[in-house]
Every structure is written in C-alpha cells, then in structure tokens.
Write an enzyme that holds these catalytic residues in place. Sequence first.
Site, short mmCIF file in Angstrom:
data_model
loop_
_atom_site.label_atom_id
_atom_site.label_comp_id
_atom_site.label_asym_id
_atom_site.label_seq_id
_atom_site.Cartn_x
_atom_site.Cartn_y
_atom_site.Cartn_z
CB ALA A 84 -0.97 -0.01 0.92
CB SER A 85 3.81 2.19 1.99
OG SER A 85 4.93 2.82 1.83
CG ASN A 89 4.93 -1.31 13.55
OD1 ASN A 89 4.16 -0.61 12.69
ND2 ASN A 89 5.13 -2.48 13.69
CG HIS A 148 10.00 5.77 7.21
ND1 HIS A 148 10.37 4.93 6.50
CD2 HIS A 148 8.67 5.74 7.60
CE1 HIS A 148 9.49 3.87 6.45
NE2 HIS A 148 8.27 4.50 7.13
NE ARG A 149 7.56 2.91 11.75
CZ ARG A 149 6.33 2.27 12.14
NH1 ARG A 149 5.87 1.50 11.47
NH2 ARG A 149 5.68 2.58 13.24
CD GLU A 166 9.78 -3.14 11.69
OE1 GLU A 166 8.95 -2.60 11.42
OE2 GLU A 166 11.00 -2.81 11.43
NE ARG A 208 8.96 -3.52 7.06
CZ ARG A 208 8.28 -2.44 7.53
NH1 ARG A 208 8.16 -1.85 8.49
NH2 ARG A 208 7.75 -1.99 6.33
CG HIS A 219 4.83 -5.37 10.75
ND1 HIS A 219 4.47 -4.38 10.51
CD2 HIS A 219 6.05 -5.19 10.96
CE1 HIS A 219 5.25 -3.12 10.76
NE2 HIS A 219 6.18 -4.12 10.92
CG ASP A 274 0.22 -6.30 12.68
OD1 ASP A 274 0.80 -6.30 11.33
OD2 ASP A 274 0.21 -5.27 13.44
CG ASN A 312 1.38 5.64 4.15
OD1 ASN A 312 2.25 5.53 3.12
ND2 ASN A 312 1.58 6.96 4.72
CB CYS A 325 -0.89 -0.74 11.84
SG CYS A 325 -0.85 -2.04 10.68
O1 SUG Z 1 6.25 0.27 8.94
N1 SUG Z 1 3.91 2.39 6.73
C1 SUG Z 1 4.10 1.46 7.96
C2 SUG Z 1 2.79 0.79 8.35
C3 SUG Z 1 3.09 0.04 9.55
C4 SUG Z 1 1.75 -0.92 9.90
N2 SUG Z 1 2.08 -1.71 11.13
C5 SUG Z 1 1.68 -2.78 11.48
N3 SUG Z 1 1.56 -3.79 10.45
N4 SUG Z 1 1.62 -2.96 12.57
C6 SUG Z 1 5.43 0.67 7.88
O2 SUG Z 1 5.71 0.08 6.83
C7 SUG Z 1 4.70 4.01 5.04
C8 SUG Z 1 5.05 5.42 5.07
C9 SUG Z 1 4.89 6.07 3.88
O3 SUG Z 1 5.11 5.43 3.06
O4 SUG Z 1 4.74 7.44 3.72
C10 SUG Z 1 4.86 3.21 6.61
O5 SUG Z 1 5.73 3.57 6.99
#
Ligand code: SUG
Length: 447
Positions: A27-28, A110, A137-138, A174, A214, A250, A252, A367, A373
């Site tokens: 999706a992201s 996360n 970014h995380r 994560e 991850r 992930h 989940d 995203n 999440c």
């Molecule tokens: O880490 N998306 C997050 C989504 C986290 C979902 N969390 C769980 N499944 N628990 C990730 O991939 C996208 C940000 C962007 O593309 O702007 C992002 O970080």
Amino acid sequence: MIAHEVNFDGLVGPSHHYAGLSKGNIASEKNAMAVANPKAAALQGLEKMISLHRSGFKQGVLAPHLRPNIDILRRLGFSGDDRSVIAKAWKSAPDIVSKCYSASPMWTANAATVSPAADTADGRTHFTAANLCRMFHRSYESDFTEKLLATMFSDEQHFAHHSALPSGHYFGDEGAANHTRFAQDHGAPGVEFFVYGEKAFDNQAAKPSKYPARQSLEASQAIARLHGLKEQQVVFAQQNPEVIDAGVFHNDVIAVGTTNLHFYHQHAFLDSKRVNAELADKFADDSFYALEVKDEDVTVAEAVSTYLFNTQLLDISDENSANKFVLIAPSECEDHPRVKRYLDQVLASDAPIEEVRYFNLRESMKNGGGPACLRLRVVLNDPQLESISPRVLITEELYQDLVAWVEKHYRDQLSFEDLRDPQLIDELQAAAVSLEHILKMPNLYSL
Ligand code: SUG
C-alpha cells in the site's frame, strides 16, 4: 488478578503524507506521492477510539512524535536554523526531508513489545521499545517512544522499561506487530507468541528474497529474556518467507490473536501445524481455538489488500458465555465481496467471532496501516490502571478536546511538495505545544 486489555491508539500526527517509504509494504509503495489528508486521517483514528470507548472497552491514546526531526537532518550535515536546515536538505535530498517528516509513529503496534505483569518473573509489566531499524524513516522513533512510555507508565513498582535493542538488522525489532499473547483471560499468566521473519545470524536459513524480513529471531529471543519470560510460556515461529515476499511485512498482516483465539491464514507460518500444536500445548487448558483461513476462501493477496487479519479481536466473553469475540475490521474488508462473504460465513458458523464492525481508516490504510497497526495493547490490572494519568484514557471530554485540536491545527491536504513549506515547521510545533496541555504532559516535546 483481574486485568483489562487497554488499546492505546496512535493519534495520527499532522505531517501524515504518502511518500512510498516502506519497501515491501504494498500500500505504501502504491500510494507514493498521493495527496494525503492529515485532518481526515486523525479524525478517522479518533472515531475508532471513541466508538470502542462507547462500547465499553478501555481505550487509550499515544501522542504523535514531533516532526520534522531536525536533529537527524543536522546529524546528516544540514546546518543553520530550523528553516535553513529544511531548505538546504530539500535542495539536495527531498526524500530525506520526507523521511524526517514521517507520521509513522501513528502505527503504535510497532512502538514496543509489552509483556503483562502476569507473565513476567518480577511481576511488573515490561516494555521494550522497538528499534524499527529496517526502515530509515522509522529507525529514529524509539528515542521518543521510550520517553513517552516511561512518562505514561512511570510507576516503577508496576512497570519496567527497556531501551530499544542494538540497531542493525541482526536485531531488527518491530514490536507488538510480531507478538501476540494468549491467556485464559487477560489477567491470567499467558503464552507469548513471537513471530520472526528471519534467523539473522544463520546464512543457510530460509529468508525472503524480494523484501526485507523486519523481525529477527535473535531480537525476539532478546525481548523474551529481557522481560523475564520462562521457556514454557514462549513460542517462537518463523513467518513463511513467501508471504513476506507477497507483502506481509509484519505478522499482524496475516494473523491476529487474543485470549484463547488465534485467527490466521494457512500460509502465515513456515509450519502452521507445529506452531498451533505448541501454542495449544503451552496454553493452560484445552480451550485454545485455532481459526485457520484457507487459501480457497481468502488468498494471501486478498488478505494483504483488505487487511482481513490486521483486525482487532476484542474478547467480549462474560459470565454467561465464555469465548465471544468482536472483530474490528477496515471497511476494505466489507467492500471486498469474497472477504465479506468469508466473514459472513464465520459469523454464521460456530466459530467464536460473534460480530464484525467495520471502520473507515482509509488514510492510514493507504500507507499500509489497518486497525491493528494503529493500536498497542497494554494489559493493565486495576492498581496499574490507577497509577497512570487518566488524561491518556479516552473519555467523551478528551475526545472532544482532541477533535477540536485536530480541527484547529491540521491541514486537510498535504503533498510531498508541501514539505518544503517552512510554515509547516511552525504549524507542527504550535500543535505539539497545545497537545501537551490537552494530555497534561508538560515538556513532552521539550520545545
Ligand atoms: O512500517 N508504513 C508503515 C505501516 C506500519 C503498519 N504496522 C503494522 N503492520 N503493525 C510501515 O511500513 C509508510 C510510510 C510512507 O510510505 O509514507 C509506512 O511507514
């Protein structure tokens, strides 16, 4: 001791935007550069929180992190006052600016791994902030997460906090997105289920080939050690590398569980039979219920596009009937004919899911973040609950205050290009100062 599962949802921050930052999160990647609506995103999240509160569930909120993270940009060599840092960074590395503006802490599943007091050697609830080191970014979330959790759960008699694991993919962690807890009821000692994507120190072991794993086994083992869990209460399982390569970044995204119910896809794990047999064996009695979804009913691709498993399973058992659950699902599941049909069949069957509630969380879903999440589960007994500030638990009053705050401070459009606007820095800082007052957390953001 009686305990409650409190869902602490991440309040979506005002810099929510789409930049395709997460490789392997379909999706992201698909929605990269779409124009986001941070106001709608935050209101959608708040709507889920108040709805669960109104249904009688205990619901908490976790504050967003301050963005942009100017410190990181300075560490990368961009200098001057805040506005000059952004201007200079934008010129040579707009993608890094976007990463320092990411609102990704909204996905609080996360934020950390949490082991409730009933499971741990010292009888305290243990938190380990996730290092999230696989995605730049995380990767800098954990400092503020540690501070936030230590501020909210501050009574050392009840809570223990561990720093994020050492960085580097060997200990990629994560958080609760790869951790599930089963127990007869929330207050009883449980079985903690850690799912990993790879054995990082073993080059011969199965690994995904297209997308990163991850979570490592080594990280999960370290957390079980830190939290003082005994071997007979812990199950480790490897995610099927093929599903990671199909977009299950992930666990989940392909499995969810609570108390005695495990709801998962047949291809979720490398050896589902063994995994569920071990869970059932370590579970206190014979009531463990494994609800497996077959590929012929819902494929992995359908699970990834609808987030059927990124749902919240809430236990609504009472004295009259044990074993009842409500499933909190994204509206994408309702809109998908096959997934909707599957869920209707589950409701009509004797499986313990009695109700499905659908929520519009489209801004977060685009995203890759569904209902599960957006929340961190923290099991709290009554003395623990009393020890935390009531201002982080959703009430009608707090909800109204947060809605008014969002209406005042959030834009209803934010594109990648908008991140170059120096005005945005001031807007986000003003929003943060005002939120400190609402949540009664002075100096949370050290502004
Ligand atoms: O880490 N998306 C997050 C989504 C986290 C979902 N969390 C769980 N499944 N628990 C990730 O991939 C996208 C940000 C962007 O593309 O702007 C992002 O970080």
